[in-house]
Design a protein around this motif. Structure first.
Motif, PDB file in Angstrom:
ATOM      1  N   TYR A  51       0.796  -1.223   0.000  1.00  0.00           N
ATOM      2  CA  TYR A  51       0.000   0.000   0.000  1.00  0.00           C
ATOM      3  C   TYR A  51       0.830   1.274   0.000  1.00  0.00           C
ATOM      4  N   ASN A  52       2.122   1.187   0.295  1.00  0.00           N
ATOM      5  CA  ASN A  52       3.040   2.325   0.198  1.00  0.00           C
ATOM      6  C   ASN A  52       2.470   3.615   0.788  1.00  0.00           C
ATOM      7  N   LYS A  53       2.120   3.562   2.071  1.00  0.00           N
ATOM      8  CA  LYS A  53       1.576   4.747   2.743  1.00  0.00           C
ATOM      9  C   LYS A  53       1.865   4.644   4.228  1.00  0.00           C
ATOM     10  N   SER A  54       1.652   5.739   4.933  1.00  0.00           N
ATOM     11  CA  SER A  54       1.690   5.708   6.388  1.00  0.00           C
ATOM     12  C   SER A  54       0.309   5.293   6.869  1.00  0.00           C
ATOM     13  N   TRP A  55       0.280   4.607   7.970  1.00  0.00           N
ATOM     14  CA  TRP A  55      -0.957   4.026   8.470  1.00  0.00           C
ATOM     15  C   TRP A  55      -1.302   4.532   9.861  1.00  0.00           C
ATOM     16  N   GLU A  80      -2.579   3.496  13.346  1.00  0.00           N
ATOM     17  CA  GLU A  80      -2.289   2.213  13.977  1.00  0.00           C
ATOM     18  C   GLU A  80      -3.438   1.212  13.867  1.00  0.00           C
ATOM     19  N   SER A  81      -4.648   1.631  14.163  1.00  0.00           N
ATOM     20  CA  SER A  81      -5.780   0.689  14.131  1.00  0.00           C
ATOM     21  C   SER A  81      -6.039   0.166  12.721  1.00  0.00           C
ATOM     22  N   ASP A  82      -5.882   1.022  11.709  1.00  0.00           N
ATOM     23  CA  ASP A  82      -6.074   0.578  10.320  1.00  0.00           C
ATOM     24  C   ASP A  82      -4.995  -0.416   9.913  1.00  0.00           C
ATOM     25  N   PHE A  83      -3.749  -0.141  10.323  1.00  0.00           N
ATOM     26  CA  PHE A  83      -2.679  -1.065   9.971  1.00  0.00           C
ATOM     27  C   PHE A  83      -2.911  -2.424  10.624  1.00  0.00           C
ATOM     28  N   ILE A  84      -3.242  -2.420  11.909  1.00  0.00           N
ATOM     29  CA  ILE A  84      -3.457  -3.685  12.616  1.00  0.00           C
ATOM     30  C   ILE A  84      -4.584  -4.477  11.959  1.00  0.00           C
ATOM     31  N   SER A  85      -5.651  -3.801  11.548  1.00  0.00           N
ATOM     32  CA  SER A  85      -6.751  -4.493  10.869  1.00  0.00           C
ATOM     33  C   SER A  85      -6.281  -5.144   9.578  1.00  0.00           C
ATOM     34  N   SER A  86      -5.540  -4.399   8.779  1.00  0.00           N
ATOM     35  CA  SER A  86      -5.044  -4.928   7.510  1.00  0.00           C
ATOM     36  C   SER A  86      -4.036  -6.048   7.741  1.00  0.00           C
ATOM     37  N   TRP A  87      -3.177  -5.863   8.713  1.00  0.00           N
ATOM     38  CA  TRP A  87      -2.152  -6.850   9.057  1.00  0.00           C
ATOM     39  C   TRP A  87      -2.816  -8.164   9.491  1.00  0.00           C
ATOM     40  N   VAL A  95      10.836  -2.586  11.480  1.00  0.00           N
ATOM     41  CA  VAL A  95      10.064  -2.651  10.239  1.00  0.00           C
ATOM     42  C   VAL A  95       9.522  -1.268   9.900  1.00  0.00           C
ATOM     43  N   ALA A  96       9.010  -0.595  10.924  1.00  0.00           N
ATOM     44  CA  ALA A  96       8.364   0.702  10.729  1.00  0.00           C
ATOM     45  C   ALA A  96       8.567   1.545  11.982  1.00  0.00           C
ATOM     46  N   ILE A  97       8.321   2.830  11.835  1.00  0.00           N
ATOM     47  CA  ILE A  97       8.399   3.719  12.999  1.00  0.00           C
ATOM     48  C   ILE A  97       7.046   4.383  13.209  1.00  0.00           C
ATOM     49  N   CYS A  98       6.762   4.659  14.458  1.00  0.00           N
ATOM     50  CA  CYS A  98       5.500   5.280  14.831  1.00  0.00           C
ATOM     51  C   CYS A  98       5.769   6.738  15.164  1.00  0.00           C
ATOM     52  N   VAL A 117       1.302  11.935  17.986  1.00  0.00           N
ATOM     53  CA  VAL A 117       0.259  11.540  18.932  1.00  0.00           C
ATOM     54  C   VAL A 117      -0.802  10.703  18.228  1.00  0.00           C
ATOM     55  N   GLU A 118      -0.954  10.944  16.930  1.00  0.00           N
ATOM     56  CA  GLU A 118      -1.964  10.186  16.176  1.00  0.00           C
ATOM     57  C   GLU A 118      -1.505   8.771  15.856  1.00  0.00           C
ATOM     58  N   ARG A 119      -0.273   8.428  16.244  1.00  0.00           N
ATOM     59  CA  ARG A 119       0.295   7.092  16.081  1.00  0.00           C
ATOM     60  C   ARG A 119       0.215   6.606  14.636  1.00  0.00           C
ATOM     61  N   LEU A 120       0.892   7.346  13.756  1.00  0.00           N
ATOM     62  CA  LEU A 120       1.005   6.937  12.359  1.00  0.00           C
ATOM     63  C   LEU A 120       2.241   6.062  12.195  1.00  0.00           C
ATOM     64  N   TRP A 121       2.084   4.934  11.533  1.00  0.00           N
ATOM     65  CA  TRP A 121       3.181   4.004  11.283  1.00  0.00           C
ATOM     66  C   TRP A 121       3.681   4.193   9.867  1.00  0.00           C
ATOM     67  N   LYS A 122       4.986   4.409   9.746  1.00  0.00           N
ATOM     68  CA  LYS A 122       5.634   4.627   8.446  1.00  0.00           C
ATOM     69  C   LYS A 122       6.648   3.509   8.225  1.00  0.00           C
ATOM     70  N   TYR A 123       6.644   2.954   7.029  1.00  0.00           N
ATOM     71  CA  TYR A 123       7.575   1.882   6.685  1.00  0.00           C
ATOM     72  C   TYR A 123       9.005   2.416   6.717  1.00  0.00           C
ATOM     73  N   PHE A 124       9.846   1.789   7.523  1.00  0.00           N
ATOM     74  CA  PHE A 124      11.241   2.184   7.658  1.00  0.00           C
ATOM     75  C   PHE A 124      12.040   0.930   8.011  1.00  0.00           C
ATOM     76  N   PRO A 125      12.259   0.063   7.003  1.00  0.00           N
ATOM     77  CA  PRO A 125      12.878  -1.236   7.277  1.00  0.00           C
ATOM     78  C   PRO A 125      14.371  -1.147   7.573  1.00  0.00           C
ATOM     79  N   GLU A 126      14.761  -1.826   8.611  1.00  0.00           N
ATOM     80  CA  GLU A 126      16.158  -1.843   9.047  1.00  0.00           C
ATOM     81  C   GLU A 126      17.083  -2.346   7.951  1.00  0.00           C
ATOM     82  N   HIS A 127      16.652  -3.370   7.224  1.00  0.00           N
ATOM     83  CA  HIS A 127      17.541  -3.996   6.236  1.00  0.00           C
ATOM     84  C   HIS A 127      17.875  -3.085   5.051  1.00  0.00           C
ATOM     85  N   GLN A 128      17.179  -1.968   4.918  1.00  0.00           N
ATOM     86  CA  GLN A 128      17.478  -1.045   3.818  1.00  0.00           C
ATOM     87  C   GLN A 128      18.442   0.072   4.229  1.00  0.00           C
TER      88      GLN A 128
END
Length: 148
Positions: A24-28, A30-37, A57-60, A63-74
């Protein structure tokens, strides 16, 4: 004779988390990401995966707790470049957030080497949040005067 295979559900959950972020290439939120996950983890039990599995894997953020993809291996393997990328992405990190991103630097070294790296590129501040002391890692200025 039948062979039994044991699956590591945490590793599967981490792999699926990577896939959800990439798909999905977006920030999520938290509740939406957990549902999709959870939706993408059918058949692995009724337990919701721990949000702690997202460290590395990602950083939060915020206050709105948005999760952004930020993978360690990259991230770069060279310590200075890795620390620079980490602090470019986020100004300060808790120990739980920070550890997965520096663990790879510790492979094949001893604890003193990692401690030296942390001391060379960061400074630690402690703040009291809800009455509990929380350690934060922040970029230390380099000898050249530039910030990591």
């Amino acid at each position: 004779e039948s062979s039994k295979v044991r699956l590591d559900l945490q590793k599967i959950a981490i792999c699926v988390a990577h896939r959800v972020f990439q798909k999905y290439n977006k920030s999520w939120e938290e509740s939406d990401f957990i549902s999709s996950w959870c939706y993408d983890l059918p058949g692995v039990g009724n337990k919701k995966p721990s949000i702690d599995l997202l460290h590395g894997v990602a950083i939060c953020t915020g206050v709105e707790r948005l999760w952004k993809y930020f993978p360690e291996h990259q991230l770069p393997l060279e310590p200075e470049a890795r620390f620079r990328e980490l602090f470019k992405e986020q100004e300060r990190w808790t120990e739980d957030e920070f550890t997965p991103y520096i663990q790879r630097l510790a492979q094949g070294t001893n604890a003193d080497d990692v401690t030296d790296l942390i001391g060379r590129y960061t400074h630690v501040i402690t703040e009291s949040i809800d009455g509990k002391p929380i350690k934060f890692f922040m970029a230390k200025s380099m000898q050249t005067g530039a910030t990591v």
